[in-house]
Design a protein around this motif. Structure first.
Motif, short mmCIF file in Angstrom:
data_model
loop_
_atom_site.label_atom_id
_atom_site.label_comp_id
_atom_site.label_asym_id
_atom_site.label_seq_id
_atom_site.Cartn_x
_atom_site.Cartn_y
_atom_site.Cartn_z
N SER A 104 0.98 -1.17 0.00
CA SER A 104 -0.09 -0.03 0.03
C SER A 104 0.76 1.38 -0.03
CB SER A 104 -1.00 0.04 1.23
OG SER A 104 -0.22 0.00 2.45
N SER A 105 1.84 1.16 0.80
CA SER A 105 2.99 2.51 0.90
C SER A 105 3.70 2.59 -0.39
CB SER A 105 3.81 2.50 1.96
OG SER A 105 4.42 1.15 1.97
N MET A 106 3.68 1.34 -1.12
CA MET A 106 4.61 1.41 -2.38
C MET A 106 3.50 2.14 -3.36
SD MET A 106 7.30 0.88 -4.09
CE MET A 106 8.11 0.01 -2.93
N ARG A 107 2.46 1.42 -3.51
CA ARG A 107 1.49 2.17 -4.47
C ARG A 107 1.13 3.85 -4.37
NH1 ARG A 107 -1.37 -2.68 -3.87
NH2 ARG A 107 -2.34 -2.12 -2.11
N GLU A 108 1.01 4.05 -2.84
CA GLU A 108 1.12 5.42 -2.65
C GLU A 108 2.12 6.41 -3.22
OE1 GLU A 108 -1.45 7.44 -1.48
OE2 GLU A 108 -2.49 5.84 -2.01
N ALA A 109 3.47 5.65 -2.97
CA ALA A 109 4.75 6.30 -3.49
C ALA A 109 4.80 6.47 -4.85
CB ALA A 109 6.10 5.40 -2.87
N VAL A 110 4.34 5.59 -5.43
CA VAL A 110 4.25 5.76 -7.08
C VAL A 110 3.24 6.70 -7.55
CG1 VAL A 110 3.62 4.31 -9.04
CG2 VAL A 110 5.13 3.27 -7.32
N LYS A 111 2.24 6.64 -6.99
CA LYS A 111 1.17 7.76 -7.24
C LYS A 111 1.71 9.20 -7.17
CE LYS A 111 -3.06 7.34 -5.79
NZ LYS A 111 -3.99 7.25 -4.88
N ALA A 112 2.65 9.46 -5.98
CA ALA A 112 3.01 10.70 -5.66
C ALA A 112 4.15 10.93 -6.76
CB ALA A 112 3.82 10.46 -4.59
N LEU A 113 5.03 10.11 -7.18
CA LEU A 113 6.01 10.18 -8.18
C LEU A 113 5.60 10.28 -9.39
CD1 LEU A 113 8.70 7.79 -6.45
CD2 LEU A 113 8.92 10.29 -6.74
N GLU A 114 4.51 9.61 -9.90
CA GLU A 114 3.79 9.80 -11.10
C GLU A 114 3.38 11.31 -11.12
OE1 GLU A 114 0.37 7.60 -13.76
OE2 GLU A 114 0.29 7.59 -11.56
N ALA A 115 2.54 11.91 -9.95
CA ALA A 115 2.22 13.41 -10.20
C ALA A 115 3.25 14.18 -10.23
CB ALA A 115 1.41 13.48 -8.77
N MET A 116 4.36 13.80 -9.93
CA MET A 116 5.63 14.86 -10.09
C MET A 116 6.22 14.49 -11.28
SD MET A 116 6.94 14.43 -6.30
CE MET A 116 8.46 15.34 -6.46
N ARG A 117 5.63 13.66 -12.14
CA ARG A 117 6.26 13.36 -13.45
C ARG A 117 7.63 12.72 -13.42
NH1 ARG A 117 4.30 18.91 -16.87
NH2 ARG A 117 2.19 18.38 -16.52
N ILE A 118 7.96 12.05 -12.21
CA ILE A 118 9.24 11.23 -12.20
C ILE A 118 8.92 9.83 -12.67
CG2 ILE A 118 11.01 10.37 -10.41
CD1 ILE A 118 10.29 12.75 -8.78
N LEU A 119 7.88 9.22 -12.51
CA LEU A 119 7.33 8.05 -12.91
C LEU A 119 6.21 7.98 -13.91
CD1 LEU A 119 7.66 5.88 -9.44
CD2 LEU A 119 9.44 6.20 -11.43
N ASP A 120 6.30 6.91 -14.82
CA ASP A 120 5.34 7.11 -15.96
C ASP A 120 4.54 5.83 -15.67
OD1 ASP A 120 3.72 7.18 -18.15
OD2 ASP A 120 5.47 6.81 -19.54
N VAL A 121 3.28 5.65 -15.17
CA VAL A 121 2.62 4.38 -15.15
C VAL A 121 1.78 4.20 -16.39
CG1 VAL A 121 0.95 3.22 -13.58
CG2 VAL A 121 2.34 4.87 -12.55
N ARG A 122 2.23 3.14 -16.96
CA ARG A 122 1.70 2.64 -18.29
C ARG A 122 0.72 1.30 -17.83
NH1 ARG A 122 7.02 2.99 -21.88
NH2 ARG A 122 7.93 5.00 -21.26
N ARG A 123 -0.40 1.75 -18.14
CA ARG A 123 -1.40 0.73 -17.69
C ARG A 123 -1.17 -0.58 -18.43
NH1 ARG A 123 -1.94 2.92 -13.03
NH2 ARG A 123 -2.83 5.21 -13.20
N GLY A 124 -1.02 -1.63 -17.71
CA GLY A 124 -1.04 -3.17 -18.60
C GLY A 124 0.30 -3.23 -18.95
#
Length: 236
Positions: free
Chosen positions: A41-61
């Protein structure tokens, strides 16, 4: 330091140390969580935060990738809280918010129509303690816009819209990393609205000051934590 904040720091450290490079795909969520000693859960929240900052790019699937930024720009983006703190940019914007928005709330308490109060009340009921962080930020922005509109002063609405746009990233960061950000924000909004509904300008002004000051204090603390983390990384 909040658990999610710690997770963000660990992922950032992997990028800073070259374990993850721009364009690289992150390991699967479970693998990365176990490797860093974090809950999923904390990992998912961290990824969401970093995606919002445009550091990570989450590509569905497909997976989650480090964005293809130049390393120097990437590190600059990751340290945006510290950078803003050092330049006083965001803190100065929040100082203006603390001056203008309490006056806006007080004016709304004098001028808001019953229909406007009812619309704000309905808006608050649509958000609850389990509301996702990104939706909380949208709610927060919309609520403050409704208060400004209730003043009947179009210039004030435009001014506050400009101020709000300059605090977007700080709001996202806080919503994703501060413990109990959602219930705290909702309680503060309810106090502000209750005062506006009662036509009590002084209480509305005071409630808004408390609300804005809380975000300011968090921003100061976040900047200090970031500064300490960077100092420790340099020593290592």
């Amino acid at each position: 330091m909040a658990v999610t904040d710690d997770a963000i720091s660990k992922i950032k450290q992997m990028i800073q140390q070259g374990e993850l490079r721009p364009g690289d795909r992150l390991p699967p969520e479970q693998e990365l969580a176990e490797r860093l000693g974090l809950s999923r859960s904390s990992m998912r929240e961290a990824v969401k935060a970093l995606e919002a900052m445009r550091i990570l790019d989450v590509r569905r699937g497909d997976g989650t990738y480090v964005t293809s930024l130049q390393p120097s720009l990437l590190l600059e983006a990751m340290s945006f809280v510290l950078d803003f703190h050092e330049s006083h940019a965001v803190l100065e914007v929040f100082e203006v918010r603390r001056i203008v928005e309490p006056a806006s709330a007080a004016l709304a308490a004098r001028r808001a129509t019953p229909e406007q109060v009812a619309a704000m009340r309905e808006h608050l009921t649509a958000v609850h303690g389990e509301t996702p962080s990104d939706e909380l930020v949208e709610h927060d922005v919309a609520f403050h816009r409704m208060i400004a509109a209730a003043t009947g002063n179009d210039y004030l609405v435009s001014l506050l819209e400009t101020i709000s746009s300059q605090t977007a990233r700080a709001r996202v960061w806080r919503a994703l990393t501060q413990d109990n950000a959602v219930p705290r924000t909702l309680q503060e909004h309810e106090r502000i609205l209750d005062a506006i509904a009662a036509g009590d300008a002084d209480v509305a002004r005071a409630a808004m000051i408390v609300h804005i000051a809380g975000v300011e204090h968090w921003l100061h603390d976040a900047a200090e934590r970031e500064s300490e983390a960077l100092a420790q990384a340099d020593e290592a």
